[in-house]
Write a protein that holds these residues in place. Structure first.
Motif, PDB file in Angstrom:
ATOM      1  N   ILE A  22       5.932  10.782  -9.041  1.00 23.95           N
ATOM      2  CA  ILE A  22       6.204   9.374  -8.882  1.00 23.95           C
ATOM      3  C   ILE A  22       5.794   9.042  -7.248  1.00 23.95           C
ATOM      4  CG2 ILE A  22       8.296   7.780  -8.655  1.00 23.95           C
ATOM      5  CD1 ILE A  22       9.440   9.174 -11.005  1.00 23.95           C
ATOM      6  N   ILE A  23       6.288   9.730  -6.372  1.00 25.15           N
ATOM      7  CA  ILE A  23       5.827   9.551  -5.054  1.00 25.15           C
ATOM      8  C   ILE A  23       4.423   9.408  -4.843  1.00 25.15           C
ATOM      9  CG2 ILE A  23       6.246  10.369  -2.657  1.00 25.15           C
ATOM     10  CD1 ILE A  23       9.108  11.687  -3.578  1.00 25.15           C
ATOM     11  N   VAL A  24       3.768  10.541  -5.277  1.00 22.53           N
ATOM     12  CA  VAL A  24       2.423  10.439  -4.971  1.00 22.53           C
ATOM     13  C   VAL A  24       1.773   9.186  -5.823  1.00 22.53           C
ATOM     14  CG1 VAL A  24       0.188  11.545  -5.521  1.00 22.53           C
ATOM     15  CG2 VAL A  24       2.026  12.914  -4.716  1.00 22.53           C
ATOM     16  N   GLY A  25       2.033   8.896  -6.715  1.00 25.98           N
ATOM     17  CA  GLY A  25       1.524   7.639  -7.632  1.00 25.98           C
ATOM     18  C   GLY A  25       1.878   6.658  -6.960  1.00 25.98           C
ATOM     19  N   VAL A  26       3.120   6.194  -6.517  1.00 26.51           N
ATOM     20  CA  VAL A  26       3.367   5.055  -5.841  1.00 26.51           C
ATOM     21  C   VAL A  26       2.868   4.922  -4.598  1.00 26.51           C
ATOM     22  CG1 VAL A  26       5.361   3.961  -4.329  1.00 26.51           C
ATOM     23  CG2 VAL A  26       5.933   4.782  -6.768  1.00 26.51           C
ATOM     24  N   ILE A  27       2.195   5.709  -3.796  1.00 26.35           N
ATOM     25  CA  ILE A  27       1.579   5.646  -2.644  1.00 26.35           C
ATOM     26  C   ILE A  27       0.203   5.372  -3.109  1.00 26.35           C
ATOM     27  CG2 ILE A  27       0.430   7.306  -0.733  1.00 26.35           C
ATOM     28  CD1 ILE A  27       3.096   8.925  -0.715  1.00 26.35           C
ATOM     29  N   ILE A  28      -0.636   5.822  -4.414  1.00 30.11           N
ATOM     30  CA  ILE A  28      -1.871   5.724  -4.628  1.00 30.11           C
ATOM     31  C   ILE A  28      -2.018   4.261  -4.915  1.00 30.11           C
ATOM     32  CG2 ILE A  28      -3.492   6.149  -6.340  1.00 30.11           C
ATOM     33  CD1 ILE A  28      -2.610   9.054  -6.415  1.00 30.11           C
ATOM     34  N   VAL A  29      -0.826   3.717  -5.803  1.00 28.54           N
ATOM     35  CA  VAL A  29      -0.834   2.396  -6.258  1.00 28.54           C
ATOM     36  C   VAL A  29      -0.988   1.453  -5.113  1.00 28.54           C
ATOM     37  CG1 VAL A  29       0.505   0.601  -7.573  1.00 28.54           C
ATOM     38  CG2 VAL A  29       0.066   2.969  -8.587  1.00 28.54           C
ATOM     39  N   ILE A  30       0.033   1.705  -4.097  1.00 28.17           N
ATOM     40  CA  ILE A  30       0.150   0.801  -3.043  1.00 28.17           C
ATOM     41  C   ILE A  30      -1.364   0.617  -2.444  1.00 28.17           C
ATOM     42  CG2 ILE A  30       1.369   0.417  -0.811  1.00 28.17           C
ATOM     43  CD1 ILE A  30       3.601   1.511  -1.939  1.00 28.17           C
ATOM     44  N   CYS A  31      -1.761   2.057  -2.004  1.00 28.04           N
ATOM     45  CA  CYS A  31      -3.183   1.929  -1.471  1.00 28.04           C
ATOM     46  C   CYS A  31      -4.232   1.269  -2.259  1.00 28.04           C
ATOM     47  CB  CYS A  31      -3.460   3.451  -1.239  1.00 28.04           C
ATOM     48  SG  CYS A  31      -2.711   4.244   0.022  1.00 28.04           S
ATOM     49  N   VAL A  32      -4.225   1.305  -3.471  1.00 31.02           N
ATOM     50  CA  VAL A  32      -5.123   0.522  -4.300  1.00 31.02           C
ATOM     51  C   VAL A  32      -4.981  -1.059  -4.128  1.00 31.02           C
ATOM     52  CG1 VAL A  32      -5.824  -0.070  -6.731  1.00 31.02           C
ATOM     53  CG2 VAL A  32      -5.427   2.224  -6.035  1.00 31.02           C
ATOM     54  N   ILE A  33      -3.704  -1.483  -4.122  1.00 31.74           N
ATOM     55  CA  ILE A  33      -3.328  -2.931  -4.261  1.00 31.74           C
ATOM     56  C   ILE A  33      -3.887  -3.506  -2.866  1.00 31.74           C
ATOM     57  CG2 ILE A  33      -1.456  -4.417  -4.046  1.00 31.74           C
ATOM     58  CD1 ILE A  33       0.161  -2.859  -6.088  1.00 31.74           C
ATOM     59  N   HIS A  35      -6.163  -2.106  -0.710  1.00 29.13           N
ATOM     60  CA  HIS A  35      -7.396  -2.092  -0.665  1.00 29.13           C
ATOM     61  C   HIS A  35      -8.083  -3.519  -1.248  1.00 29.13           C
ATOM     62  CE1 HIS A  35     -11.548  -0.527  -1.125  1.00 29.13           C
ATOM     63  NE2 HIS A  35     -11.407  -0.813  -2.542  1.00 29.13           N
ATOM     64  N   PHE A  36      -7.586  -3.932  -2.510  1.00 24.34           N
ATOM     65  CA  PHE A  36      -8.029  -5.331  -2.782  1.00 24.34           C
ATOM     66  C   PHE A  36      -7.537  -6.170  -1.726  1.00 24.34           C
ATOM     67  CE2 PHE A  36      -8.277  -2.839  -6.634  1.00 24.34           C
ATOM     68  CZ  PHE A  36      -9.597  -2.930  -6.853  1.00 24.34           C
ATOM     69  N   CYS A  37      -6.509  -6.299  -1.285  1.00 23.77           N
ATOM     70  CA  CYS A  37      -5.598  -7.304  -0.472  1.00 23.77           C
ATOM     71  C   CYS A  37      -6.625  -7.354   0.886  1.00 23.77           C
ATOM     72  CB  CYS A  37      -4.323  -6.978  -0.067  1.00 23.77           C
ATOM     73  SG  CYS A  37      -3.386  -7.281  -1.629  1.00 23.77           S
ATOM     74  N   THR A  38      -7.134  -6.226   1.174  1.00 24.29           N
ATOM     75  CA  THR A  38      -7.766  -6.345   2.570  1.00 24.29           C
ATOM     76  C   THR A  38      -9.227  -6.381   2.235  1.00 24.29           C
ATOM     77  OG1 THR A  38      -8.122  -3.848   2.432  1.00 24.29           O
ATOM     78  CG2 THR A  38      -6.228  -4.689   3.694  1.00 24.29           C
ATOM     79  N   GLY A  39      -9.732  -6.845   1.281  1.00 28.93           N
ATOM     80  CA  GLY A  39     -11.065  -7.353   0.828  1.00 28.93           C
ATOM     81  C   GLY A  39     -11.904  -6.098   0.529  1.00 28.93           C
ATOM     82  N   GLY A  40     -11.171  -4.965   0.228  1.00 29.00           N
ATOM     83  CA  GLY A  40     -12.017  -3.653  -0.139  1.00 29.00           C
ATOM     84  C   GLY A  40     -12.301  -3.063   1.147  1.00 29.00           C
ATOM     85  N   LYS A  41     -11.452  -2.992   2.113  1.00 26.55           N
ATOM     86  CA  LYS A  41     -11.823  -2.498   3.310  1.00 26.55           C
ATOM     87  C   LYS A  41     -10.918  -0.944   3.558  1.00 26.55           C
ATOM     88  CE  LYS A  41     -12.326  -6.210   6.513  1.00 26.55           C
ATOM     89  NZ  LYS A  41     -11.770  -7.425   7.308  1.00 26.55           N
ATOM     90  N   LEU A  42      -9.997  -1.029   2.880  1.00 20.81           N
ATOM     91  CA  LEU A  42      -8.943   0.279   3.055  1.00 20.81           C
ATOM     92  C   LEU A  42      -9.336   1.488   2.757  1.00 20.81           C
ATOM     93  CD1 LEU A  42      -6.057   1.280   3.898  1.00 20.81           C
ATOM     94  CD2 LEU A  42      -5.314   0.734   1.657  1.00 20.81           C
ATOM     95  N   THR A 294      -3.288  -2.811  10.798  1.00 21.48           N
ATOM     96  CA  THR A 294      -4.365  -3.488  11.552  1.00 21.48           C
ATOM     97  C   THR A 294      -5.574  -4.109  10.654  1.00 21.48           C
ATOM     98  OG1 THR A 294      -3.972  -1.345  12.771  1.00 21.48           O
ATOM     99  CG2 THR A 294      -6.275  -2.480  12.984  1.00 21.48           C
ATOM    100  N   LEU A 295      -5.721  -3.622   9.677  1.00 21.67           N
ATOM    101  CA  LEU A 295      -6.610  -4.418   8.631  1.00 21.67           C
ATOM    102  C   LEU A 295      -6.115  -5.760   8.372  1.00 21.67           C
ATOM    103  CD1 LEU A 295      -7.823  -1.683   6.136  1.00 21.67           C
ATOM    104  CD2 LEU A 295      -9.159  -2.648   8.163  1.00 21.67           C
ATOM    105  N   PHE A 296      -4.734  -6.035   8.284  1.00 23.77           N
ATOM    106  CA  PHE A 296      -4.297  -7.415   8.011  1.00 23.77           C
ATOM    107  C   PHE A 296      -4.293  -8.188   9.309  1.00 23.77           C
ATOM    108  CE2 PHE A 296      -2.012  -5.725   4.093  1.00 23.77           C
ATOM    109  CZ  PHE A 296      -2.757  -6.533   3.297  1.00 23.77           C
TER     110      PHE A 296
END
Lengths: 328, 501
Positions: A22-33, A35-42, A294-296
């Motif tokens: 669950i923890i690893v899954g949540v981290i991955i999901v947040i990173c993916v979200i 990624h899109f919010c930062t215009g594909g930069k993350l 920083t990206l934000f």
């Protein structure tokens, strides 16, 4: 093993694995979200490379601190130790031309020397570790400042720049070093006599002494191991950034803030991860968080650190969700 | 073999400040025998045992083991001389697995290069359990997550690692349920058959007379009598321990289920999967409801589930007077209820605080004056009264709880709740680790509280205690409610055991 004991053990392991996923899954999901919010930069290859390099310092310092703290010591002089040792290492390379041996000797040897002074004050003289640590930090900061100031007369700069021997801070060497150190730290902590004794001393000193474990010896050896890891972290960071700026008035504490946050975050997941993995996860969260901010375009300093503090607290709350304790 | 001396204690003295814990103690322990140490809480039994095991140093006197002078500097040193101990209070490292706990301090033989072979460690740990026919406990999860009973069994197996010929068992049986006590008794028999010796401390005098070959009675740090256990009558043993006559009928003398009609607490289909399932009962005003079961039946989990400590609980617990549903621990406190855990150190007492502070904690709200300030006079008076009522043996109200004997800790734990004006209370093994005198006192207090209308749920590992004190007994089997038996017609050991098994 009896069937009942097997079932109980398997049940506990299943719950632990569920939590980890669950923890690893949540981290991955947040990173993916993000990624899109930062215009594909993350998660872009370039940023991933930067992320992985930036991940190494809080990870290595966090792992070192884990060995030092697990025996019950709270040594806050580690930032000052890294600054002093980093400057010694840079001087060995730049002023004495000692090359990589000088860099490694200065950084790792310097931290070992400093940590032994700080730990001995606590273990052998009975001074509370946080008092010994803060006192030592002031001393180490002052020594680093004196050395750098004395050197500025000849070089014109109060900052010792490392211009040579910087390969250890480049990709992929820095990642490789961090991975090796993590693997060694993991096995040392979870599978070696030292690590198991250290955990016993840290959580039940009276029981461990009754079982014949030498408490002082264990703490000192663990501090030594921790110092070596911090020293390696100092070496790679110095090679990556090219300098350690001397500071005074406990300014060195800021240098270990991310690592402390990584340890705290890791500890909040203590039910699901062993301490080294907790530090690995915690340092990743901290690094990614700063990167995302920083990206934000969130200003560094106050706002980024305020967010980090909030995330550490949030992780603690989420990890202890539904854990019930007795009202005493 | 029984004539050969294993251990001799000669004029041993030990003081803690002005308190003489051991005063010129002389004992002889023969090979292949079990010597019981009887005495009130604070009489110096555990102190003597811990000196023999190297956990404390004696002030003067001598120990001789196998004819040679023996002066253990630490537990490791004692272990080298074949002496091991299972301590009274739980001694495990919570975050480490049971297998690692069993071999702490002895990892050298499991070293494979720089690492430790954890699988071999676990394999050897279970071998130890098998060798002595001890029931397995899960050794691959953190020891802190084991139940008290499992931890005790693990500690026993750990003590046997060093293949000792002299073993101290300090109040181990009181942490065990009936079936595991039988396991312990078989173990003791097997252990002494090999010419080994046991020094046994227990407050269960029937058990002591049954198991031990000889009994030494300690009072105020001095040995007042030592002779074969068969030569003691129970009354004489109690008198020697306490120093005065103690009434033998400390349980209830009536044989009728008697309580008021009014229901205080209604439990409906309480369910914590895998721990206690589908439990329903009503607790009446003035009733003592005993809860019994074999080990792992879920009786202790039922207590903590009722208090609101178990995750995933379903079903309802309603306090009828106010129609309040109990969902979390605070609800119970607010509805004039209380819960005492079996594990008093971990879940009951503030070990590093004083006797006085521990005694007043549950009453702080009542003691608070204007602006929530506590009156030092009121708090001191309350603590003093509770301490005197339960005869807590301490140097004063400032005495740190951690330094008290196990029985005295339990007195503090209990007294602070029983002096309150409660409607109901859940007691999980209330007499664990307390001596015969205090046991009698606790039972008299419970009888008095029952007469005043207090509803009591008493979870007990001792069948005699549950039968002696309860109006009804709820028997659990494999985490489920098996039967509710009545004092009036069902209280025979056979009937209860039949339901348990």
């Amino acid at each position: 093993m009896s069937d009942k004991a097997k079932v109980l053990g398997a049940d506990q392991k299943r719950k632990r694995l569920q939590g980890q996923l669950i923890i690893v899954g949540v981290i991955i999901v947040i990173c993916v979200i993000c990624h899109f919010c930062t215009g594909g930069k993350l998660l872009s290859p370039v940023n991933l490379k930067v992320l992985s390099i930036q991940w190494t310092y809080p990870l290595l310092i966090g792992l070192g601190m884990m060995f030092i703290f697990s025996g019950g010591m709270v040594d806050l002089s580690i930032g000052a130790q890294a600054i002093l040792a980093g400057n010694i290492g840079a001087i060995f390379v730049e002023d004495f031309g000692l090359g990589y041996p000088g860099l490694i000797l200065g950084c790792i040897g310097g931290v070992i020397l400093c940590e032994m002074v700080s730990a001995s004050c606590s273990v052998f003289f009975g001074i509370p570790s946080w008092v010994a640590g803060l006192g030592s930090a002031l001393v180490f900061e002052a020594i680093a400042t004196i050395i750098c100031s004395a050197r500025s007369g000849a070089t014109g700069s109060a900052v010792v720049y490392l211009k040579n021997c910087r390969v250890l801070g480049t990709f992929p060497w820095i990642i490789l070093i961090a991975a090796i150190v993590f693997a060694v730290a993991y096995f040392l902590f979870n599978r070696s006599k030292l690590g198991l004794n250290l955990q016993a001393v840290g959580s039940a000193p009276e029981v461990s002494e009754a079982m014949g474990i030498n408490r002082r010896k264990t703490i000192i050896i663990a501090a030594l191991v921790g110092a070596v890891i911090v020293g390696i972290g100092t070496t790679t960071q110095l090679s990556y950034t090219g300098r350690y700026t001397a500071m005074s008035g406990m300014g060195s504490l800021a240098g270990i803030f991310k690592s402390l946050a990584a340890i705290l975050t890791g500890q909040s997941f203590g039910k699901y991860f062993s301490n080294p993995v907790g530090v690995l996860v915690g340092s990743f969260i901290v690094t990614v968080l700063f990167n995302i901010l920083t990206l934000f375009g969130v200003p560094s300093g106050t706002y980024q650190e305020m967010t980090l503090g909030a995330v550490v607290i949030l992780c603690g709350i989420l990890a202890s969700w539904k854990i019930k304790g007795v009202v005493k | 073999m029984a004539d050969q001396i294993m251990l001799k204690v000669e004029n041993v003295c030990k003081s803690f400040g002005p308190t003489k814990a051991s005063n010129n103690v002389n004992l002889v322990l023969k090979k292949g025998t079990v010597l019981g140490l009887a005495g009130e809480n604070g009489s110096g039994k555990s102190t003597l045992a811990s000196m023999i095991c190297g956990m404390q140093r004696k002030d003067s006197g001598k120990f001789y083991k196998d004819g040679k002078e023996f002066d253990p500097k630490n537990p490791g040193d004692a272990k080298k001389h074949g002496v091991a101990m299972v301590v009274q209070e739980l001694g495990v490292v919570g975050p480490l697995t049971g297998a690692i706990n069993m071999f702490l301090g002895e990892m050298e033989k499991y070293k494979k290069g720089p690492l430790v072979d954890l699988k071999a460690m676990q394999r050897d740990a279970y071998k130890q359990f098998d060798q002595w026919n001890l029931p397995h406990v899960p050794l691959d999860i953190p020891a802190g997550e084991l139940q008290i009973e499992q931890r005790k069994l693990m500690e026993l197996a750990r003590a046997l690692n060093s293949n000792p010929d002299f073993l101290v068992l300090d109040e181990i049986s009181q942490a065990l349920s009936q079936d595991n006590r039988d396991v312990l008794y078989k173990f003791i028999k097997k252990f002494k058959e090999g010419g080994r010796t046991i020094l046994m401390i227990t407050h269960d005098l029937e058990e002591m007379v049954e198991i031990c070959d000889e009994i030494a009675v300690l009072r105020d740090g001095e040995v007042v009598e030592t002779r074969a256990s068969s030569e003691y009558s129970m009354e004489e043993l109690k008198r020697l321990m306490i120093g005065r006559e103690v009434s033998g009928d400390y349980y209830r003398d009536d044989q009728e289920e008697s309580y008021q009609k009014e229901v205080i607490l209604e439990v409906k289909d309480l369910n914590v999967p895998g721990k206690c399932e589908h439990i329903s009962f009503e607790l009446h005003k003035g009733e003592i409801l005993g809860i019994c079961g074999l080990s792992d039946a879920g009786i202790h989990e039922l207590g903590s589930a009722m208090f609101g400590l178990e995750e995933g609980r379903t079903g309802s617990l309603v306090v009828k007077s106010s129609n309040t549903e109990l969902k979390k621990p605070g609800d119970m406190i607010r509805t004039r209820g209380a819960y005492l855990s079996k594990d008093r150190d971990a879940h009951g007492l503030m070990l590093d605080d004083s006797v006085g502070d521990n005694l007043i904690v549950p009453s702080v709200r009542e003691l608070s004056g204007a602006l929530a300030f506590l009156s030092p006079i009121k708090t001191r008076r309350l603590a003093q009264e509770a301490s005197e009522a339960f005869e807590v043996k301490a140097s004063g109200l400032g005495h740190i709880i951690r330094r008290l004997s196990g029985g005295n800790k339990q007195k503090v734990n209990l007294s602070r709740w029983l002096i309150q004006d409660l409607d109901y209370i859940i007691l999980d093994c209330p007499t664990r680790g307390v001596d015969i005198g205090v046991k009698a006192y606790i039972y008299s207090v419970l009888k008095e509280a029952k007469a005043k209308g207090l509803g009591i749920i008493m979870i007990s590992d001792e069948l005699a205690e549950a039968m002696g004190m309860s109006d009804r007994i709820l028997v659990m089997k494999e985490h489920r409610q098996e039967a509710i038996l009545s004092r009036t017609c069902d209280f025979t050991e056979e009937k209860i055991m039949e339901a348990m098994l």
